[in-house]
Write a protein that holds these residues in place. Structure first.
Motif, short mmCIF file in Angstrom:
data_model
loop_
_atom_site.label_atom_id
_atom_site.label_comp_id
_atom_site.label_asym_id
_atom_site.label_seq_id
_atom_site.Cartn_x
_atom_site.Cartn_y
_atom_site.Cartn_z
N LEU A 1 0.70 -1.01 -0.12
CA LEU A 1 0.46 -0.10 -0.05
C LEU A 1 0.74 1.18 -0.07
O LEU A 1 0.34 1.85 -0.67
CB LEU A 1 -0.86 0.20 1.00
N VAL A 2 1.62 1.08 0.57
CA VAL A 2 2.76 2.89 0.92
C VAL A 2 3.53 2.34 -0.24
O VAL A 2 3.74 3.66 -0.60
CB VAL A 2 4.21 2.22 2.31
N MET A 3 4.00 1.65 -0.90
CA MET A 3 4.88 1.10 -2.27
C MET A 3 3.85 2.42 -3.42
O MET A 3 3.66 2.87 -4.33
CB MET A 3 5.06 0.59 -2.82
N GLU A 4 1.98 1.97 -3.67
CA GLU A 4 1.65 2.23 -4.54
C GLU A 4 1.30 3.97 -4.30
O GLU A 4 1.06 4.56 -4.76
CB GLU A 4 -0.01 1.52 -4.66
N ALA A 5 1.23 4.49 -3.09
CA ALA A 5 1.15 6.02 -2.46
C ALA A 5 2.60 6.45 -2.78
O ALA A 5 2.28 7.57 -3.64
CB ALA A 5 0.69 5.81 -1.20
N THR A 6 4.00 5.98 -2.20
CA THR A 6 4.61 6.36 -2.96
C THR A 6 4.84 6.95 -4.19
O THR A 6 5.04 7.77 -4.55
CB THR A 6 5.69 5.69 -2.24
N ASN A 7 4.71 6.19 -4.94
CA ASN A 7 4.85 5.70 -6.67
C ASN A 7 3.82 7.10 -6.96
O ASN A 7 4.19 8.08 -7.90
CB ASN A 7 4.65 4.48 -7.35
N SER A 8 2.84 6.95 -6.78
CA SER A 8 1.30 7.62 -7.29
C SER A 8 2.23 8.91 -6.64
O SER A 8 1.55 10.07 -7.72
CB SER A 8 -0.08 7.75 -5.97
N TYR B 1 -3.67 24.22 -1.54
CA TYR B 1 -3.86 23.61 -2.62
C TYR B 1 -3.00 22.56 -2.91
O TYR B 1 -3.53 20.51 -2.92
CB TYR B 1 -4.64 24.09 -3.94
N PHE B 2 -1.41 22.46 -2.61
CA PHE B 2 -0.96 21.64 -3.04
C PHE B 2 -0.65 20.45 -1.79
O PHE B 2 -0.68 19.00 -2.46
CB PHE B 2 0.65 22.39 -3.41
N GLU B 3 -1.12 20.74 -0.79
CA GLU B 3 -1.13 20.10 0.16
C GLU B 3 -2.06 18.65 0.29
O GLU B 3 -2.63 18.15 0.77
CB GLU B 3 -0.97 20.86 1.66
N GLY B 4 -3.05 19.37 0.11
CA GLY B 4 -4.33 18.85 -0.37
C GLY B 4 -4.85 18.20 -1.53
O GLY B 4 -4.73 16.47 -1.08
N ARG B 5 -3.72 17.67 -2.51
CA ARG B 5 -3.83 17.25 -3.75
C ARG B 5 -2.96 16.06 -3.40
O ARG B 5 -2.81 15.51 -4.01
CB ARG B 5 -3.57 17.97 -4.42
N ASN B 6 -2.02 16.64 -2.58
CA ASN B 6 -0.97 15.45 -2.44
C ASN B 6 -1.27 14.24 -1.28
O ASN B 6 -1.38 13.47 -1.87
CB ASN B 6 0.39 15.62 -1.38
N LEU B 7 -1.64 14.73 -0.46
CA LEU B 7 -3.20 14.26 0.30
C LEU B 7 -3.85 13.40 -0.47
O LEU B 7 -4.05 12.06 0.01
CB LEU B 7 -3.65 14.07 1.45
N ILE B 8 -4.77 14.21 -1.44
CA ILE B 8 -6.06 12.91 -2.08
C ILE B 8 -5.21 12.15 -2.59
O ILE B 8 -5.56 11.00 -3.06
CB ILE B 8 -5.98 14.21 -2.58
N THR B 9 -3.69 12.28 -3.88
CA THR B 9 -2.95 11.55 -4.50
C THR B 9 -2.78 10.40 -3.34
O THR B 9 -3.16 8.97 -4.11
CB THR B 9 -2.12 12.09 -4.63
N LYS B 10 -2.05 10.04 -2.04
CA LYS B 10 -2.03 8.85 -1.68
C LYS B 10 -2.96 8.32 -1.27
O LYS B 10 -3.15 7.06 -0.96
CB LYS B 10 -0.87 9.63 -0.62
N LEU B 11 -3.74 9.15 -0.27
CA LEU B 11 -5.28 8.21 -0.17
C LEU B 11 -5.70 6.80 -1.30
O LEU B 11 -6.33 6.24 -0.93
CB LEU B 11 -6.08 9.04 0.33
N GLN B 12 -5.95 8.69 -2.17
CA GLN B 12 -6.81 7.88 -4.28
C GLN B 12 -5.88 6.05 -4.15
O GLN B 12 -6.95 5.70 -4.59
CB GLN B 12 -7.14 8.79 -5.24
N ALA B 13 -4.96 6.36 -4.29
CA ALA B 13 -3.88 5.74 -4.56
C ALA B 13 -3.88 4.11 -4.11
O ALA B 13 -4.73 2.59 -4.78
CB ALA B 13 -2.64 6.04 -4.60
N LYS B 14 -4.23 4.63 -2.63
CA LYS B 14 -4.22 3.16 -1.39
C LYS B 14 -5.86 2.57 -2.07
O LYS B 14 -5.94 2.07 -1.98
CB LYS B 14 -4.07 3.40 -0.10
N LEU B 15 -6.61 3.86 -1.97
CA LEU B 15 -8.42 2.79 -1.84
C LEU B 15 -8.36 2.30 -3.50
O LEU B 15 -8.98 1.63 -3.80
CB LEU B 15 -8.98 4.10 -2.23
#
Length: 734
Positions: free
Chosen positions: A256-263, A457-471
Motif C-alpha cells: 500500500l505504501v509503495m503504491e502511494a509513494t509511486n503516485s 492546494y498542493f497539500e490537499g492534492r498530495n494527500l488526495i493522491t496518496k489516499l486515492q492510490a491506496k483506495l
C-alpha cells in the motif's frame, strides 16, 4: 537463523533502494539549483536591460542636443536674410526656401522627439525593469520555499516506504525462522515416534521375563517424552501462525505504501513541478512584454524608417510565452525534470506474493479501511476543489493586474507648437500615476494570498493522491467496481429545509448562515475571502445534515470565516449550479451591454425563465450580498470581491470554453447582479415568496406577507437539478 546468502540478498535490496532514493534526492537538489540559476540569469538579464536603456537614454539626449544646436545655428544664420524678412512679412517664399525652413523645423521637432525618447527610457522603461527584477526575486523566493516544502514531503514519503519495507523484511524473516523451527519439531516428533515403534516391536517379539516392570517404566518415560515433543510442536505451530499473519500484514502495508509513494512521486514530477515553474514565471513574461512594448511604441513613433528592424523586435516580443519557455527549460534540463522509474515490489526470500492479500483474517480490516478512505476522500475532494476555485480566481486577478495594456506612449509624440516641457507631457504616463504604489501593494497582497492557497492546494492534492492510490488498490483487490459517492446536496435535500408556519421556504443552512452573518459579521474583514477552520466547517455542515441548527440563538462563539465557508460549501455541493448551464450563453451576452439599465433588463429576462423556487433563492442570496457590500469599507468586500468569491461557486463554465477568460465574465455578471439585484429580481408583489430584508430582525429575514410560496421540497430540488424551458411543463414566471 538467516543464511549468509539471504542476508546478502537483503542487503542488496536495501542498497538498491537507497541508491534509487539517493538519485531522487540528488535530482531534487539539482532542481533547486536550476531554479536558482534561472533566478540569477533573469536578474542579470534585467540588470543588463537597465544598463542598456540608461546608456541609450544618454545617447538619445546627446543626439537631441546636437540636433538642437544644428537647428539653432542655421536659424540664427537665416534670421537676417531677405528670405526670412519676406517670410515674416507675408509667408510667401520660394519652395526651396520653404523646404529649407520645413527641414529646420523638422530637425527641431526631431530634437524634441529624441528628448522625449530619452526621458521615456530614463523615467519609464528603466523603473519597469527594476520592478520586474524585484518581483522576479520575490516570486522565485516564494516558489523555492514551496519547492523545498514539496521536497520535504516527498522525502517523508520515501522514508516511510523505507521503514515499512524494512519492517516487512524483518517480519517475513521471523516467519521463515518460525516455519523452520516448526519443521524441525515435526521431524523430531516423527523420529521419536519411529524409535518408540521399533522398541515396541522388539518387546512384543520377546517372551515375558522378570524385567517386565523395568520395560513398563521405560514405556512410561517414552510416552512422557512424546507429550513434551507434542507440546513443543504446538507452541512452535502457534508461533509460526502468529509470525505468518504478522508477515502478511507487513507485506500488505508495504505494498500500500509503495503504491502511494509511486503516485506521490508521479504527481510531483508530472504536476507539481509544472505548477511550481508556472509560479516562478508568474507575471514575468507579461511584465517584460509591457516594458518592451513601451520601448517599441517609443521607437516606432520616433522613426518610422526603422520599421523593418522593429518588426523583428515586435515578433520577438509577441513570442514571449511562459508555457513555451517552461517547456524549453524542462527539455534543456530533461535529466533533472524527468520522471524517475516507479518503485517495484522487492519480495523477501521465498515470498512470491506481490499483491494485497484480501483473504481472512485481514479481509474485514481491508474492507473497513476502504470505507474510511472513501469517506475521507469525498470530503477532501470537495474542500480541495473549493481551494482550487479560489486559487484560480486569485490567479485571474493577478493576471489582470500584470497584463494592463499601458505600453502605448503615442500621446507623448503628438507634435504641437506648444513650449511645454517634456516632463509635463509625461505627467499622465504609467510610471507617474499616483496609483502605482497602491497597485503594487494590491499586487503583492494578492500574490501572498495566492501562495497561501497554492500551498493549501498542493497539500490537499498530495494527500488526495496518496489516499486515492491506496483506495484504488484496495478496491481492485476487494473486487469493488463502484466507488461510494458523496454529495453534500443530498444531505441538504433531506435536512436543510426549514418551514416556519408555512410562511416561507429557504434551505435551513442558507437561512441560518445568512442570519448569523447579518447579526455578527457584516463588518468582518475578508468575509468569504479568508478561509475558515476546515474542522469547524465540517462539524457545522454535519449538524445541518442531521436537521439541526447549530447557529440558532444569539451566541457568537463560532468563527465567522467558517460560517461563510459553510454557506459557500452548500452552493458548491449542489448537484447542479444555482445558475444552470443552459442559460450560460444568454447571460454572457448580457455582460457586454454598456447601458446599466439595459443590462439589468436583459439579465432579468433570462432569469425569469427559471423555476420560481430557484429565483426565490437567488433573490434572497443576492439581497444579502448587496447588503453585505454596503459595509465594504469595514469588511473590504466590495461587489467585485464578492463576485470573485461566489462566481466560480454559483456558475460553472461549460466544458470547451476558455476557463480563465470566461471566469472573468462570470465574475462581472455576478457583480452586476449584486449591484442591481432590485431591478433584476421581481419583488414580493410580482413573485410570492421570502425576500431578504436588511431592515427586519433576524427572525424575520425569511418572512413573506404575500400568500403561500412553493413547497420546501420544490425549492431544494429545483435548485439542485437541471432546469428546462416551458416546453417541458415546468412552472416558469411570466
Amino acid at each position: 537463523m538467516t543464511s549468509p546468502a539471504k542476508f546478502k540478498k537483503d542487503k542488496e535490496i536495501i542498497t538498491e533502494y537507497e541508491t534509487q532514493v539517493k538519485e531522487i534526492r540528488a535530482q531534487l537538489l539539482e532542481q533547486l539549483k536550476c531554479l536558482d540559476q534561472q533566478s540569477e540569469s533573469r536578474v542579470q538579464l534585467l540588470q543588463d536591460l537597465q544598463d542598456f536603456f540608461r546608456k541609450k537614454s544618454e545617447i538619445e539626449m546627446d543626439y537631441s542636443r546636437n540636433l538642437e544646436k544644428l537647428a539653432e545655428r542655421f536659424v540664427t544664420k537665416t534670421r537676417s536674410t531677405k528670405e526670412h524678412l519676406q517670410f515674416k512679412k507675408d509667408q510667401n517664399i520660394l519652395s526651396p526656401v520653404n523646404c529649407w525652413y520645413l527641414l529646420l523645423n523638422q530637425v527641431r521637432r526631431e530634437s524634441k522627439d529624441h528628448t522625449t525618447l530619452s526621458d521615456i527610457y530614463l523615467t519609464n522603461i528603466i523603473p519597469r525593469f527594476s520592478q520586474i527584477s524585484d518581483d522576479s526575486v520575490r516570486l522565485f523566493k516564494k516558489s523555492k520555499e514551496v519547492g523545498v516544502q514539496l521536497h520535504e514531503d516527498l522525502m517523508k514519503v520515501l522514508n516511510e516506504l523505507y521503514t515499512v519495507m524494512k519492517t516487512y523484511h524483518m517480519d517475513n524473516a521471523d516467519s521463515i525462522s518460525a516455519e523452520g523451527k516448526l519443521k524441525e519439531a515435526e521431524k523430531q516428533e516423527e523420529k521419536h515416534i519411529g524409535r518408540c515403534v521399533k522398541q515396541e516391536d522388539r518387546h512384543i517379539g520377546r517372551s515375558p521375563d522378570p524385567g517386565a516392570n523395568i520395560r513398563f517404566e521405560e514405556k512410561h518415560q517414552r510416552r512422557s517424552s512424546v507429550r513434551k515433543i507434542e507440546k513443543m510442536k504446538e507452541k512452535r505451530q502457534a508461533k509460526y501462525t502468529e509470525n505468518k499473519l504478522k508477515a502478511i500484514k507487513a507485506r500488505n502495508e508495504y505494498i500500500l505504501v509503495m503504491e502511494a509513494t509511486n503516485s506521490s512521486v508521479f504527481k510531483y514530477y508530472i504536476h507539481d513541478l509544472s505548477d511550481l515553474l508556472d509560479c516562478c514565471d508568474l507575471g514575468y513574461h507579461a511584465s517584460v512584454n509591457r516594458a518592451m512594448r513601451t520601448f517599441l511604441s517609443a521607437e516606432i513613433n520616433v522613426e518610422q524608417s526603422k520599421h523593418e528592424g522593429l518588426e523583428i523586435i515586435e515578433n520577438a516580443i509577441d513570442s514571449l510565452d511562459a508555457t513555451n519557455d517552461k517547456q524549453r527549460l524542462m527539455e534543456l534540463y530533461h535529466t533533472v525534470f524527468c520522471l524517475p522509474p516507479k518503485f517495484d515490489f522487492q519480495p523477501h526470500m521465498g515470498d512470491g506474493v506481490s499483491h494485497l492479500c484480501a483473504q481472512q483474517p485481514v479481509h474485514g480490516e481491508l474492507v473497513l479501511r476502504c470505507q474510511k478512505l472513501q469517506s475521507r476522500l469525498a470530503t477532501l475532494k470537495i474542500e480541495n476543489e473549493e481551494v482550487k476555485k479560489t486559487m484560480e480566481a486569485t490567479l485571474q486577478t493577478i493576471q489582470d493586474i500584470v497584463t494592463i495594456e499601458d505600453f502605448d506612449v503615442a500621446d507623448c509624440f503628438q507634435y504641437t507648437n506648444s513650449t511645454e516641457s517634456v516632463k509635463s507631457t509625461l505627467s499622465e504616463t504609467f510610471m507617474s500615476k499616483p496609483s502605482i504604489a497602491k497597485r503594487r501593494a494590491n499586487q503583492q497582497e494578492t500574490e501572498q494570498f495566492l501562495f497561501t492557497k497554492l500551498k493549501e492546494y498542493f497539500e490537499g492534492r498530495n494527500l488526495i493522491t496518496k489516499l486515492q492510490a491506496k483506495l484504488d488498490l484496495l478496491q481492485r483487490t476487494l473486487g469493488e467496481s463502484q466507488r461510494a459517492g458523496y454529495s453534500i446536496a443530498s444531505g441538504h435535500q433531506n435536512s436543510s429545509v426549514k418551514k416556519q408556519g408555512g410562511s416561507h421556504v429557504i434551505p435551513l443552512v442558507v437561512e441560518s448562515c445568512i442570519r448569523f452573518i447579518s447579526r455578527h459579521g457584516l463588518e468582518h474583514e475578508g468575509i468569504f475571502r479568508v478561509s475558515g477552520s476546515q474542522i469547524e466547517v465540517i462539524d457545522i455542515k454535519k449538524a445541518f445534515e442531521r436537521g439541526e441548527d447549530p447557529l440558532a440563538g444569539d451566541q457568537n462563539d463560532h468563527d465567522m470565516d467558517s460560517i461563510a465557508g459553510v454557506l459557500k460549501l452548500y452552493f458548491r455541493g449542489l448537484n447542479s449550479p444555482l445558475f444552470p448551464k443552459e442559460i450560460f450563453h444568454d447571460l454572457m451576452s448580457c455582460v457586454t451591454i454598456e447601458n446599466v439599465d439595459e443590462k439589468a433588463l436583459q439579465i432579468r429576462k433570462v432569469l425569469v425563465t427559471l423555476p420560481k423556487p430557484t429565483i426565490i433563492l437567488m433573490r434572497y442570496l443576492f439581497g444579502f450580498l448587496s447588503h453585505l457590500s454596503q459595509f465594504s469599507e469595514e469588511n473590504m468586500m466590495d461587489p467585485y470581491n464578492l463576485a470573485t468569491c461566489f462566481g466560480p461557486t454559483l456558475m460553472s463554465v461549460p466544458e470547451g470554453h476558455d476557463q480563465v477568460s470566461c471566469q472573468s465574465h462570470v465574475n462581472e455578471l455576478m457583480k452586476s447582479i449584486i449591484l442591481h439585484h432590485d431591478a433584476i429580481f421581481p419583488g414580493q408583489k410580482e413573485l410570492d415568496g421570502p425576500v431578504y430584508n436588511k431592515g427586519l430582525t433576524a427572525e424575520d429575514y425569511c418572512e413573506s406577507p404575500h400568500g403561500d410560496p412553493a413547497s420546501a421540497e420544490d425549492v431544494v430540488q429545483d435548485v439542485g437539478t437541471e432546469t428546462h424551458t416551458s416546453e417541458d411543463g415546468r412552472e416558469h414566471l411570466r
